[in-house]
Design a protein around this motif. Structure first.
Motif, PDB file in Angstrom:
ATOM      1  N   PRO A 463       0.823  -1.212   0.000  1.00 27.76           N
ATOM      2  CA  PRO A 463       0.000   0.000   0.000  1.00 27.76           C
ATOM      3  C   PRO A 463       0.859   1.264   0.000  1.00 27.76           C
ATOM      4  CG  PRO A 463       0.033  -1.009   2.176  1.00 27.76           C
ATOM      5  CD  PRO A 463       0.759  -1.942   1.264  1.00 27.76           C
ATOM      6  N   GLY A 491      -3.055  -0.440  -2.075  1.00 27.55           N
ATOM      7  CA  GLY A 491      -4.068   0.378  -1.426  1.00 27.55           C
ATOM      8  C   GLY A 491      -3.569   1.794  -1.202  1.00 27.55           C
ATOM      9  N   ASN A 492      -4.523   2.722  -1.118  1.00 24.99           N
ATOM     10  CA  ASN A 492      -4.205   4.104  -0.790  1.00 24.99           C
ATOM     11  C   ASN A 492      -5.497   4.776  -0.356  1.00 24.99           C
ATOM     12  OD1 ASN A 492      -2.488   6.300  -0.438  1.00 24.99           O
ATOM     13  ND2 ASN A 492      -1.492   6.001  -2.410  1.00 24.99           N
ATOM     14  N   LEU A 519      -7.297  -3.964  -5.367  1.00 28.88           N
ATOM     15  CA  LEU A 519      -7.150  -2.586  -4.911  1.00 28.88           C
ATOM     16  C   LEU A 519      -8.005  -2.310  -3.689  1.00 28.88           C
ATOM     17  CD1 LEU A 519      -7.456  -0.957  -8.447  1.00 28.88           C
ATOM     18  CD2 LEU A 519      -5.333  -1.407  -7.193  1.00 28.88           C
ATOM     19  N   ALA A 520      -7.497  -1.425  -2.823  1.00 35.62           N
ATOM     20  CA  ALA A 520      -8.253  -0.996  -1.643  1.00 35.62           C
ATOM     21  C   ALA A 520      -8.004   0.493  -1.447  1.00 35.62           C
ATOM     22  CB  ALA A 520      -7.811  -1.777  -0.409  1.00 35.62           C
ATOM     23  N   PHE A 521      -9.056   1.297  -1.636  1.00 38.02           N
ATOM     24  CA  PHE A 521      -8.944   2.748  -1.443  1.00 38.02           C
ATOM     25  C   PHE A 521      -9.790   3.118  -0.226  1.00 38.02           C
ATOM     26  CE2 PHE A 521      -7.793   2.058  -5.842  1.00 38.02           C
ATOM     27  CZ  PHE A 521      -6.597   2.768  -5.895  1.00 38.02           C
ATOM     28  N   SER A 522      -9.096   3.386   0.883  1.00 34.96           N
ATOM     29  CA  SER A 522      -9.740   3.429   2.194  1.00 34.96           C
ATOM     30  C   SER A 522     -10.740   4.560   2.360  1.00 34.96           C
ATOM     31  CB  SER A 522      -8.664   3.535   3.280  1.00 34.96           C
ATOM     32  OG  SER A 522      -7.902   4.726   3.125  1.00 34.96           O
ATOM     33  N   ARG A 538     -13.626   1.633   6.580  1.00 36.52           N
ATOM     34  CA  ARG A 538     -12.554   1.852   5.619  1.00 36.52           C
ATOM     35  C   ARG A 538     -11.987   0.516   5.164  1.00 36.52           C
ATOM     36  NH1 ARG A 538      -9.430   7.006   8.485  1.00 36.52           N
ATOM     37  NH2 ARG A 538     -11.111   8.515   8.148  1.00 36.52           N
ATOM     38  N   THR A 539     -11.674   0.447   3.892  1.00 42.10           N
ATOM     39  CA  THR A 539     -11.166  -0.784   3.302  1.00 42.10           C
ATOM     40  C   THR A 539      -9.662  -0.684   3.103  1.00 42.10           C
ATOM     41  OG1 THR A 539     -13.263  -1.121   2.145  1.00 42.10           O
ATOM     42  CG2 THR A 539     -11.363  -2.368   1.358  1.00 42.10           C
ATOM     43  N   TYR A 540      -8.941  -1.633   3.677  1.00 38.43           N
ATOM     44  CA  TYR A 540      -7.495  -1.679   3.555  1.00 38.43           C
ATOM     45  C   TYR A 540      -7.077  -2.972   2.871  1.00 38.43           C
ATOM     46  CZ  TYR A 540      -7.714   2.117   6.977  1.00 38.43           C
ATOM     47  OH  TYR A 540      -8.001   3.300   7.612  1.00 38.43           O
ATOM     48  N   VAL A 541      -5.794  -3.078   2.541  1.00 39.91           N
ATOM     49  CA  VAL A 541      -5.333  -4.249   1.790  1.00 39.91           C
ATOM     50  C   VAL A 541      -5.573  -5.537   2.564  1.00 39.91           C
ATOM     51  CG1 VAL A 541      -3.621  -3.081   0.358  1.00 39.91           C
ATOM     52  CG2 VAL A 541      -2.971  -3.878   2.631  1.00 39.91           C
ATOM     53  N   ARG A 544      -8.821  -6.975   1.581  1.00 35.46           N
ATOM     54  CA  ARG A 544      -8.758  -7.615   0.268  1.00 35.46           C
ATOM     55  C   ARG A 544      -8.069  -8.979   0.365  1.00 35.46           C
ATOM     56  NH1 ARG A 544     -12.461  -4.857  -0.878  1.00 35.46           N
ATOM     57  NH2 ARG A 544     -12.353  -2.919  -2.073  1.00 35.46           N
TER      58      ARG A 544
END
Length: 612
Positions: A463, A491-492, A519-522, A538-541, A544
């Motif tokens: 990330p 991720g970002n 991909l994970a865009f928090s 929030r979604t983080y790696v 995923r």
């Protein structure tokens, strides 16, 4: 224009297994060692030529073994320097990374030096975990015939300063070994302790070896001790800036830059997974803040340790201004007799101290808790400025004599003032259209290498700017025609603002050089109602990873190599926990056996982390 790079040679006379063995044999060797190996092989192939015979290795009683455990390269560098000194002094010496040390040989060792760093909350480097666990465990042998010395590296800002070295020193004594030299404890200014300690340890080792085998003390390198390159940490190369561009949108809350530097004429070589060391200068505006807060004259000459420079030059080029440390806090609190700050140094206030160190820079203390400082005392109290390491974001097979970096620029407002990072601000200001030069060196990272077998799959978790080495990995795999699949988790914060190297990843997918991209865009998501108030999940790696857990576990069971790069304090821990959960959910593991499975992957070199 990028240089044209010759393709990798083919060896039609070797089958796939032997090619893999050859690749592993030469991995990490420098040009001098490669030429020597080639000459040795060629001599064996000449008809009628005399066979080269390797000199018999000295017995354990006649040699010095140097073992190192290193996370960022400091312990490795100290160990290599110590081994070169041992060779120059005529000692038979072998140098081994802790992860490569044959544990069964410990019972036969007679002279051992261990150089080991401590990371995080008192944890060993990844490449030393097995060595430390073996010594601390029940299988460790009694060692009445061993003489040893331990040099511990750490950062006194952390509560568990040099904890791993202290543990090893005490455990070796508990197993019956005797000390060649007292435990050495080196802070961030490593060489101040490492140099004198190494001389003492080597003098004692030489005495012991001469007593054991007087006629045998001569230089016989049992393991390649790398010769220092023309440019290294102490002799950096002034690299010209070829490109320096922002790679996030203008409305992004954070500035991230892609920097390309020329290594032409340097002789520096690197591999994907290595880091680039950058010697920074502190921003002039930050130096001005210090001078204003302390009411000192930047032109005042200051003599320290045989050198005289204007105070402003000491602060800009020689002293650490952006990292608040326990030592500086103690010195500043004592200078101003700040009872509240001194109280934080007590063990019972460790959490408050950690929060202060994490949320403030030294200049904040100058404003919030003023203390009287004389210029010379200030220079003496501040730590020396140290280089910053950046994971390299390019493969030399793709870019030639260049090196690319992904730089998150530290520039923010806090405590009523503007704050900067030293190296990131220095790099951000290095214009590509001028004569800017950046002092650099290569920091090898043996633990973070692509698999020698090109048919192996790789999984990359990076990330933010942690994606940098995986840009290099994908370039390398493309250039070498590796047959294994490549899977990237990135991720970002925002897709539209912070998708680093988006076009490159999309092209790699299209061309088949990247096989999966998750991909994970928090911060992307509906922002209405309760979500707008900040409670949106929030979604983080790591989420995923869990979503793709079944397939990820299958890849790993089939021999894939796993790599993680980025923040050590939170991301790496959360990813590790997610991997353990995946092993439980999809591999039938218990929580305990899942941890053992991950530890085994670490020991095999199939789970590698470049975390900071």
């Amino acid at each position: 224009m990028n240089a044209v790079v010759a393709p990798e040679p083919e060896f039609p006379a070797l089958d796939a297994d032997r090619r893999v063995l050859l690749a592993r044999l030469v991995e990490g060797l420098g040009p001098a060692q490669l030429y020597a190996a080639a000459a040795w092989i060629a001599a064996r192939a000449e008809p009628g030529a005399p066979r080269l015979r390797a000199e018999a290795a000295p017995a354990a009683a006649e040699r010095l073994t140097v073992v190192y455990g290193s996370q960022t390269g400091n312990a490795r560098r100290v160990a290599e320097r110590l081994a070169r000194r041992a060779e120059a002094a005529g000692l038979p010496v072998r140098l081994l990374r802790a992860g490569a040390y044959p544990q069964r040989e410990l019972a036969q060792e007679r002279q051992l030096v261990v150089v080991v760093s401590t990371q995080g909350e008192g944890e060993p480097p990844d490449d030393a975990r097995g060595f430390v666990e073996f010594l601390a465990g029940r299988r460790a042998p009694k060692l009445p015939g061993l003489r040893y010395a331990v040099l511990a590296l750490g950062d006194s800002s952390y509560p568990q300063f040099c904890a791993v070295g202290r543990l090893l020193d005490a455990r070796l004594a508990e197993l019956g070994a005797s000390r060649l030299a007292p435990l050495g404890e080196a802070d961030v200014d490593v060489e101040a302790v490492a140099g004198p300690w190494s001389e003492q340890a080597l003098a004692r080792a030489r005495e012991a070896l001469q007593a054991a085998a007087p006629a045998a003390v001569r230089a016989v390198p049992l393991h390649a001790v790398p010769a220092p390159p023309a440019h290294d940490r102490d002799r950096p190369f002034a690299a010209a800036v070829l490109a320096n561009q922002r790679i996030v949108s203008r409305d992004s809350a954070r500035e991230v830059r892609h920097v390309e530097l020329s290594l032409e004429g340097s002789g520096l070589r690197y591999e994907p997974g290595d880091a680039l060391g950058v010697w920074p200068r502190n921003p002039p505006a930050l130096v001005a803040q210090w001078l204003e807060a302390l009411r000192l004259d930047g032109d005042e000459p200051v003599a320290w340790q045989g050198r005289t420079l204007p105070l402003a030059q000491w602060l800009e080029r020689e002293r650490e201004l952006t990292r608040l440390t326990r030592g500086w806090l103690a010195a500043h609190a004592s200078a101003g007799r700040h009872v509240g700050l001194l109280r934080l140094l007590r063990p019972e206030h460790a959490a408050e101290l950690a929060a202060l160190l994490d949320g403030h820079q030294p200049v904040d203390l100058l404003r919030l808790h003023p203390s009287p400082w004389e210029a010379e005392a200030l220079v003496a109290a501040l730590r020396p400025l140290t280089p910053r390491l950046y994971s390299i974001a390019s493969s030399p097979k793709a870019v030639g004599e260049e090196v690319h970096l992904t730089v998150a620029v530290v520039d923010y407002e806090a405590h009523g003032a503007r704050h900067w990072g030293a190296a990131s601000s220095f790099l951000a200001a290095a214009a590509a259209d001028g004569d800017a030069r950046v002092p650099v060196f290569v920091e090898p990272n043996e633990r973070f290498r692509l698999p020698a077998d090109p048919a192996r799959d790789v999984v990359m978790i990076g990330p933010g700017t942690g994606v940098a080495p995986f840009r290099a990995f994908v370039q390398e795999r493309r250039e070498t025609g590796a047959r294994g699949r490549n899977w990237l988790f990135f991720g970002n914060r925002h897709f539209a603002q912070d998708f680093l190297y988006q076009v490159e990843w999309q092209e790699a997918l299209k061309q088949g050089h990247l096989h999966r991209l998750d991909l994970a865009f928090s911060r992307d998501g509906a922002r209405t109602g309760a979500q707008a108030a900040g409670s949106a999940p929030r979604t983080y790696v790591q989420q995923r990873l869990r979503e793709q857990g079944r397939e990820l576990y299958a890849w790993l069971q089939d021999g894939a190599h796993l790599y993680v790069c980025g923040d050590a304090a939170r991301m790496a821990r959360d990813v590790h926990a997610a991997l353990a959960d995946i092993a439980v959910a999809h591999g039938g593991h218990t929580p305990e056996s899942a941890q053992a499975w991950l530890d085994d992957l670490l020991q095999q070199g199939r789970y590698a982390r470049d975390v900071y």
